[in-house]
Design an enzyme around this catalytic site. Structure first.
Site, PDB file in Angstrom:
ATOM      1  N   GLU A 207      63.783  61.425  89.440  1.00 37.89           N
ATOM      2  CA  GLU A 207      64.473  62.448  88.863  1.00 37.89           C
ATOM      3  C   GLU A 207      64.871  62.976  89.474  1.00 37.89           C
ATOM      4  O   GLU A 207      66.172  63.329  89.683  1.00 37.89           O
ATOM      5  CB  GLU A 207      64.301  62.546  87.442  1.00 37.89           C
ATOM      6  CG  GLU A 207      63.138  61.458  86.698  1.00 37.89           C
ATOM      7  CD  GLU A 207      64.553  61.256  85.674  1.00 37.89           C
ATOM      8  OE1 GLU A 207      66.073  61.163  86.542  1.00 37.89           O
ATOM      9  OE2 GLU A 207      64.252  60.050  85.639  1.00 37.89           O
TER      10      GLU A 207
ATOM     11  N   ARG B 252      69.490  62.895  90.548  1.00 42.88           N
ATOM     12  CA  ARG B 252      69.616  64.089  89.881  1.00 42.88           C
ATOM     13  C   ARG B 252      69.432  65.088  90.960  1.00 42.88           C
ATOM     14  O   ARG B 252      71.070  65.445  91.293  1.00 42.88           O
ATOM     15  CB  ARG B 252      68.898  64.597  88.407  1.00 42.88           C
ATOM     16  CG  ARG B 252      68.870  63.530  87.468  1.00 42.88           C
ATOM     17  CD  ARG B 252      68.802  64.213  86.503  1.00 42.88           C
ATOM     18  NE  ARG B 252      67.948  62.600  85.774  1.00 42.88           N
ATOM     19  CZ  ARG B 252      67.748  62.711  84.167  1.00 42.88           C
ATOM     20  NH1 ARG B 252      68.292  63.765  83.477  1.00 42.88           N
ATOM     21  NH2 ARG B 252      68.003  62.331  83.540  1.00 42.88           N
TER      22      ARG B 252
ATOM     23  N   ASP C 240      64.278  48.133  86.898  1.00 42.87           N
ATOM     24  CA  ASP C 240      65.923  48.299  86.792  1.00 42.87           C
ATOM     25  C   ASP C 240      66.503  49.029  88.224  1.00 42.87           C
ATOM     26  O   ASP C 240      67.684  48.227  89.358  1.00 42.87           O
ATOM     27  CB  ASP C 240      67.179  49.734  85.694  1.00 42.87           C
ATOM     28  CG  ASP C 240      66.258  50.300  85.769  1.00 42.87           C
ATOM     29  OD1 ASP C 240      65.480  50.735  86.379  1.00 42.87           O
ATOM     30  OD2 ASP C 240      66.622  50.978  85.154  1.00 42.87           O
TER      31      ASP C 240
ATOM     32  N   GLU D  30      75.221  52.964  81.152  1.00 41.42           N
ATOM     33  CA  GLU D  30      74.488  51.866  81.320  1.00 41.42           C
ATOM     34  C   GLU D  30      76.269  51.321  80.683  1.00 41.42           C
ATOM     35  O   GLU D  30      76.445  50.366  81.483  1.00 41.42           O
ATOM     36  CB  GLU D  30      73.398  51.449  81.597  1.00 41.42           C
ATOM     37  CG  GLU D  30      72.712  51.936  82.259  1.00 41.42           C
ATOM     38  CD  GLU D  30      72.157  52.901  81.427  1.00 41.42           C
ATOM     39  OE1 GLU D  30      71.180  53.704  81.857  1.00 41.42           O
ATOM     40  OE2 GLU D  30      71.988  53.228  80.146  1.00 41.42           O
TER      41      GLU D  30
END
Length: 523
Positions: free
Chosen positions: A154, A158, A294, A426
């Site tokens: 993260e 980010r 993913d 998404e």
């Protein structure tokens, strides 16, 4: 319209720098040579690219322009709520009108929403808000106060991704410097016996822990680290990516190009082990393009694109993986012939898809269009249509976190399933990519349906937007959290969906998994 006129600006600025250097060689010690180097790099980067549009990009259709302006007003509403009630904190609780501290960042005041929103604010031309965000990054962002364990994944997508995108769009060296400050404090995660980093990092103490992250976590570093090496001149970031791809992946046992999400180390050396630090894979693990898997696959294609199509290793891995998807994961529902992807867990097939998996529609379409593989484009379009069905089959017209395919259910959540919607991007991401690739009007129609649903059910009058606990409830129950990715991804993709193709063009930029655009080499 804000335009980077590459050839003119790049060549003139580069020539100017050379002129200064030639006349003032003896005085170079008086200058900030790093700043000069950075400026020359940015100018040379621009000189290699055509006209790059990073602001403006109005669509020719006035109705589309009205819709885009509405999306911009949503960004203003989300941003203003955050500024008023949670400035400097990571996220906003819009109903209780206070900072959201129970997030992935815990109590660390890293201004996640500020950093995640930088490029969205800039692209939308919200310059007063962008300037305020920049001032916070310059004067108030303090990594020494982040004395908590954070997700390496993260922090990378980010914070590092957000800062690097802001640098790529503006050329402002503050963002590059801040990105490197964060990345340097991530490096202890790589100080272990393998090429796979630890999953947790303390930015204040500059320590790491947490054992081995899942596939999507350690496989989602390449875009940011490779670009960071490009713009800083430091090869250390790229070297860690090379270790992952050249060492770890070569040791991985895969199922037709698909990889299990978890790895483990043997604690005791056996007679078959030459090296007790060898990586061992749990062959009865989970194979998925959803959560935990993913973005590993996403970054295979995008690393190849980012490299200017020179990273043949990543491309080969991506094509093997898509082949595995066709062979092992693609299914069609009985009632309506909806295409979906199963998960394989402990050798058992799970007929469930997650909202996170819906990124795959855009990914396969982008890869297929770029490589001239129509079958991939068709798969991407079919998956995106299925994800749209997961939205329109609920009373709120917003999709659940997971949806199933059984004899009784089709793209719907089970009664005991995960019915919440946390403002995820998404599905809209795939609408955006499919629109850019096909110009099929259905994708803008579907995007506008999502806008209307979000405005109806998620907008909080006092400022900000909230997720929902149950999309099947006619009376929404809000979760009181405005996720930073709503501003970074969902609203950005909606804005670009209703923009001209020239704005952040897909043949000039590649989006990281937090929707932060990074430039493609050599374009």
């Amino acid at each position: 319209m804000r335009v980077i006129r590459a050839r003119l600006i790049g060549r003139c600025f580069f020539a100017f720098c050379l002129l200064i250097i030639s006349y003032c060689g003896a005085m170079l010690c008086l200058f900030d040579t790093q700043a000069i180097s950075d400026s020359i790099f940015f100018a040379s980067l621009l000189s290699r690219r055509g006209t790059v549009i990073v602001q403006g990009g109005d669509d020719a259709d006035p109705d589309v322009r009205i819709k885009r302006e509405h999306v911009k007003s949503m960004m203003k509403h989300a941003w203003n709520g955050y500024v008023q009630y949670a400035w400097g904190a990571n996220e906003l609780c819009p109903i209780s009108r206070k900072p959201h501290n129970d997030s992935i960042y815990g109590s660390a005041r890293l201004g996640a929403t500020i950093v995640d929103s930088l490029d969205t604010l800039f692209i939308m031309g919200m310059m007063d808000e962008f300037d305020a965000a920049r001032d916070w990054v310059e004067n108030d962002m303090n990594l020494d106060e982040a004395n908590v364990e954070l997700s390496l994944f993260e922090v990378n997508i980010r914070l590092v991704g957000g800062l690097l995108a802001a640098f790529a769009l503006t050329g402002d060296n503050l963002f590059r410097q801040r990105a490197e400050e964060v990345a340097k404090r991530m490096l202890p995660a790589f100080d272990n016996v393998t090429s796979i980093p630890n999953g947790r990092i303390n930015l204040s103490a500059k320590t790491s822990s947490g054992g081995w992250p899942v596939l999507a976590e350690w496989g989602t570093l390449s875009l940011e680290f490779n670009y960071l090496s490009d713009v800083t001149g430091s090869g250390v970031y790229r070297s860690h990516i090379r270790r992952i791809y050249e060492t770890t992946i070569n040791l991985m046992v895969n199922m037709d190009g698909l990889y299990p999400v978890n790895i483990r180390m043997r604690k005791n050396k056996t007679k078959y082990d030459v090296d007790d630090t060898r990586i061992h894979w749990n062959n009865f693990d989970k194979y998925t393009l959803g959560a935990a898997g993913d973005s590993f696959y996403e970054y295979l294609l995008k690393s190849w694109l980012q490299s200017g199509k020179t990273d043949d290793k990543s491309l080969a891995l991506y094509l093997q993986a898509v082949n595995g998807v066709f062979k092992k994961l693609v299914r069609t529902s009985k009632k309506s012939n909806l295409t979906f992807l199963v998960e394989i867990e402990y050798e058992r097939e799970q007929t469930v898809m997650g909202h996170l998996t819906c990124f795959a529609g855009g990914l396969f379409a982008l890869g297929g269009k770029t490589l001239g593989l129509e079958r991939h484009v068709e798969l991407g379009a079919a998956l995106t249509s299925t994800c749209h069905q997961s939205y329109v089959r609920t009373p709120t017209k917003l999709g659940p976190e997971t949806f199933e395919f059984t004899d009784d259910l089709e793209a719907e959540a089970d009664k005991n399933g995960a019915k919440y919607y946390i403002l995820r991007p998404e599905v809209i991401e795939s609408y955006f990519i499919l629109w850019r690739l096909t110009h099929d009007p259905r994708y803008r129609l579907w995007g506008w349906e999502a806008v209307e649903a979000i405005e109806k059910h998620c907008r909080i009058p006092t400022g900000g937007y909230s997720g929902l606990r149950n999309v099947d409830s006619a009376k929404p129950d809000h979760d009181d959290v405005q996720q930073s990715f709503f501003l970074a991804e969902t609203l950005k993709y909606l804005y670009l969906l209703f923009s001209d193709d020239s704005l952040i063009a897909l043949d000039q930029w590649v989006f990281n998994t937090e929707a932060h655009p990074l430039p493609i080499k050599g374009v």
